[in-house]
Design an enzyme around this catalytic site. Structure first.
Site, mmCIF file in Angstrom:
data_model
loop_
_atom_site.group_PDB
_atom_site.id
_atom_site.type_symbol
_atom_site.label_atom_id
_atom_site.label_comp_id
_atom_site.label_asym_id
_atom_site.label_seq_id
_atom_site.Cartn_x
_atom_site.Cartn_y
_atom_site.Cartn_z
ATOM 1 N N HIS A 182 10.975 8.312 13.717
ATOM 2 C CA HIS A 182 9.798 7.505 13.368
ATOM 3 C C HIS A 182 8.550 8.393 13.244
ATOM 4 C CE1 HIS A 182 8.280 3.106 13.634
ATOM 5 N NE2 HIS A 182 7.521 3.802 12.804
ATOM 6 N N ASP A 230 8.972 -7.024 -5.758
ATOM 7 C CA ASP A 230 7.955 -7.524 -4.835
ATOM 8 C C ASP A 230 7.481 -8.867 -5.365
ATOM 9 O OD1 ASP A 230 5.612 -8.123 -3.363
ATOM 10 O OD2 ASP A 230 5.335 -6.002 -2.908
ATOM 11 N N ASP A 274 13.947 6.934 8.843
ATOM 12 C CA ASP A 274 12.929 7.309 9.826
ATOM 13 C C ASP A 274 12.709 6.220 10.862
ATOM 14 O OD1 ASP A 274 10.784 9.030 10.817
ATOM 15 O OD2 ASP A 274 9.403 7.530 9.996
ATOM 16 N N ALA A 307 9.987 2.504 6.539
ATOM 17 C CA ALA A 307 9.131 1.329 6.732
ATOM 18 C C ALA A 307 9.339 0.729 8.115
ATOM 19 C CB ALA A 307 9.396 0.299 5.641
ATOM 20 N N ARG A 308 10.336 -0.165 8.237
ATOM 21 C CA ARG A 308 10.614 -0.813 9.506
ATOM 22 C C ARG A 308 12.108 -0.847 9.746
ATOM 23 N NH1 ARG A 308 6.552 -0.319 12.351
ATOM 24 N NH2 ARG A 308 7.227 -1.960 13.766
ATOM 25 N N GLU A 355 14.370 1.242 19.014
ATOM 26 C CA GLU A 355 13.784 2.560 19.242
ATOM 27 C C GLU A 355 13.319 2.686 20.684
ATOM 28 O OE1 GLU A 355 10.702 3.162 16.347
ATOM 29 O OE2 GLU A 355 12.069 3.094 14.637
ATOM 30 N N ALA A 388 4.055 8.133 10.401
ATOM 31 C CA ALA A 388 2.605 8.161 10.606
ATOM 32 C C ALA A 388 2.176 9.306 11.513
ATOM 33 C CB ALA A 388 2.135 6.838 11.202
ATOM 34 N N ARG A 419 0.814 -1.217 0.000
ATOM 35 C CA ARG A 419 0.000 0.000 0.000
ATOM 36 C C ARG A 419 0.846 1.264 0.000
ATOM 37 N NH1 ARG A 419 -2.910 -3.494 3.511
ATOM 38 N NH2 ARG A 419 -5.068 -3.873 2.855
ATOM 39 N N VAL A 420 1.836 1.334 0.919
ATOM 40 C CA VAL A 420 2.656 2.531 0.989
ATOM 41 C C VAL A 420 3.539 2.632 -0.251
ATOM 42 C CG1 VAL A 420 4.422 3.752 2.302
ATOM 43 C CG2 VAL A 420 2.625 2.503 3.505
#
Length: 527
Positions: free
Chosen positions: A277, A169, A253, A228-229, A258, A280, A149-150
């Protein structure tokens, strides 16, 4: 129902849960034994990234129905343990998609034009205009690792800025990539082609550290952006690559640990831009994910599909009204079939005929499995039923046929053991009234509800009268019945709806007569 929230979410989500009548309790920053105590009587748990939802949490929360992640990433939730305990895990992937995509684009521009570095020096009194010769995105190649989605939202935005798109992907079709203007390529080819590489994959054992020294060298310059992660990109390798000129820069980010430690190597490299981070962190995104999770909790409590469930069948909102009545029908058919088989189940087949065969029936099949396993006293629901079947070596198949000879739609559950098989078929009459129309090949017309009894007997005069007399002698009233036979004077099967459950004494009295060969009592609890 009690909803426990252990990480802060937007007030809009709290208000929606309270408006639904739930008991909402907040317990921020609890962990270890305190978390286990807090969740002991919870029916729902809402978390973000700060709470580790381990197997111990599920063990401590016997009444837990759903864990909602107010965001996308669920690497802090043990999904396998949730499934084993029959707990739904749901996230809110749509709520912050645009925010995360916009932050990725912003970080790409910031890295390409050295915006934070120039800002800091100007604030410090330096006019360092000649030190910053930026890179334009127009005409450059964007490599996208993970076209979910992102990733798709990033692709749309940067494609509009004149970038060429390549993507890796393994789970997306070429047709979908083509519609986004992206060329699907292998992982190494994506790295080699990219002037800018953006990462949009979850953190899994397969993706952890997937971009390290060798992968960065394949880029041969350019910029890497990860919103992302943390953990997907090897931070030590990335810091070294930028410092040594293997890459022109990076924008990060998210971090493996963290809050980020002061000795993280990325903090010491001037051409690595970092943010805490923030992907969002917009007002709209936080409100959206909070209300999305609240809505999914309401759906779970109501027994409806949870639209973003990660470990349970879910369907599109537009499809659900069409399949809703078949969910209970399939569960009932499975429950009856399993009890009539009365043996070790080796396989289950769910067959769909007619209009229902055109729908997404994954949730219906899961409900049929739930019905099959419930009489066996396994702790089961639609979440863990497929896993229970797999763990016990039970083969599950699903078949569809668009034509049905006698009904607009027909659902049949077939259970098999090594020795025999039983089929139970049902349909919906006018007004979505469920009816059983076939049991073990016998044509019937029975209402699947309440106390039921299925009797097999020889097709001889007086047998039905005898069964009725025995039931009457024991004060068991017959509310309805349907008798079917395979041939004149052969075997017969009768389905009874009863006002009360027949006792073991009743069953024994019936079986004492040689004409009655089998009696099965079934309790459907009004389903």
């Amino acid at each position: 129902m009690k909803v426990l929230i252990t990480d802060p979410i937007d007030d809009a989500g709290l208000e929606r849960l309270r408006a639904s009548g739930h008991d909402v309790e907040t317990a921020y920053d609890v962990e270890d034994e305190a978390l286990l105590e807090a969740v002991a009587d919870a029916n729902a748990l809402v978390v973000r990234s700060g709470t580790e939802v381990t197997e111990a949490v599920f063990e401590a929360a016997p009444d837990l129905v759903i864990v909602g992640r107010a965001g996308i990433g669920v690497d802090n939730i043990d999904i396998d343990a949730a499934t084993e305990h029959g707990v739904i895990v749901a996230n809110a992937p749509e709520g912050n998609v645009r925010a995360a995509a916009e932050h990725t684009v912003a970080m790409s521009f910031a890295a390409a034009r050295s915006i934070p570095q120039a800002h800091a020096r100007l604030k410090a009194g330096e006019w360092a205009k000649s030190d910053y010769l930026g890179t334009e995105l127009n005409g450059k190649t964007l490599g996208i690792v993970g076209l979910g989605r992102v990733g798709q939202e990033v692709a749309k935005r940067l494609d509009g800025l004149g970038m060429d798109l390549v993507a890796f992907d393994p789970y997306i079709s070429e047709e979908r990539a083509d519609r986004l203007g992206a060329e699907l390529v292998e992982f190494e080819a994506c790295l080699e082609a990219a002037d800018f590489l953006t990462v949009h994959t979850p953190l899994t054992p397969e993706t952890e550290g997937m971009i390290s020294t060798d992968e960065l060298e394949l880029m041969g310059g350019g910029f890497l952006v990860n919103c992302a992660r943390g953990g997907v990109v090897d931070e030590d390798a990335l810091a070294a690559a930028v410092e040594e000129g293997v890459l022109d820069g990076a924008a990060i980010d998210v971090f493996a640990d963290e809050p980020v430690s002061p000795d993280n190597p990325l903090l010491d490299v001037d051409d690595v831009i970092v943010t805490p981070h923030l992907g969002a962190s917009t007002e709209a995104a936080q409100e959206n994910v909070a209300t999305s999770i609240a809505d999914q909790i309401d759906a779970a409590f109501a027994g409806e599909p949870v639209m973003n469930a990660l470990n349970a069948p879910s369907v599109d909102e537009s499809v659900f009204p069409r399949i809703r009545p078949y969910i209970g029908l399939a569960e009932t058919a499975g429950k009856i079939a399993a009890q009539l088989l009365d043996g070790r189940i080796s396989s289950v087949e769910v067959e769909y005929e007619g209009d229902i065969a055109e729908e997404d029936v994954e949730l219906v099949t899961a409900s049929a499995l739930k019905g099959v396993f419930e009489p066996l006293e396994w702790q089961v629901n639609a979440v863990n039923a497929p896993q229970i079947a797999e763990e016990r070596g039970i083969d599950v198949t699903e078949s569809k046929r668009l034509q049905s000879e006698d009904f607009q739609s027909l659902v049949t559950v077939v259970v098999k053991s090594a020795e025999k098989e039983i089929s139970v078929a049902g349909t919906l009459f006018t007004g979505e009234e469920p009816r059983l129309v076939s049991i073990d090949g016998y044509r019937v017309d029975a209402v699947p509800a309440g106390h039921m009894m299925v009797a097999r007997n020889r097709d001889e005069p007086g047998v039905i009268g005898f069964i009725g007399s025995v039931l009457g002698e024991h004060d068991v009233n017959i509310a309805g019945m349907f008798n079917a036979r395979n041939a004149d004077g052969g075997a017969a099967l009768t389905v009874y709806n009863l006002d009360s459950e027949p006792s073991d004494e009743v069953v024994s009295a019936l079986l004492d007569d040689d004409r009655v060969t089998e009696v099965t009592t079934i309790e459907l609890n009004g389903n």
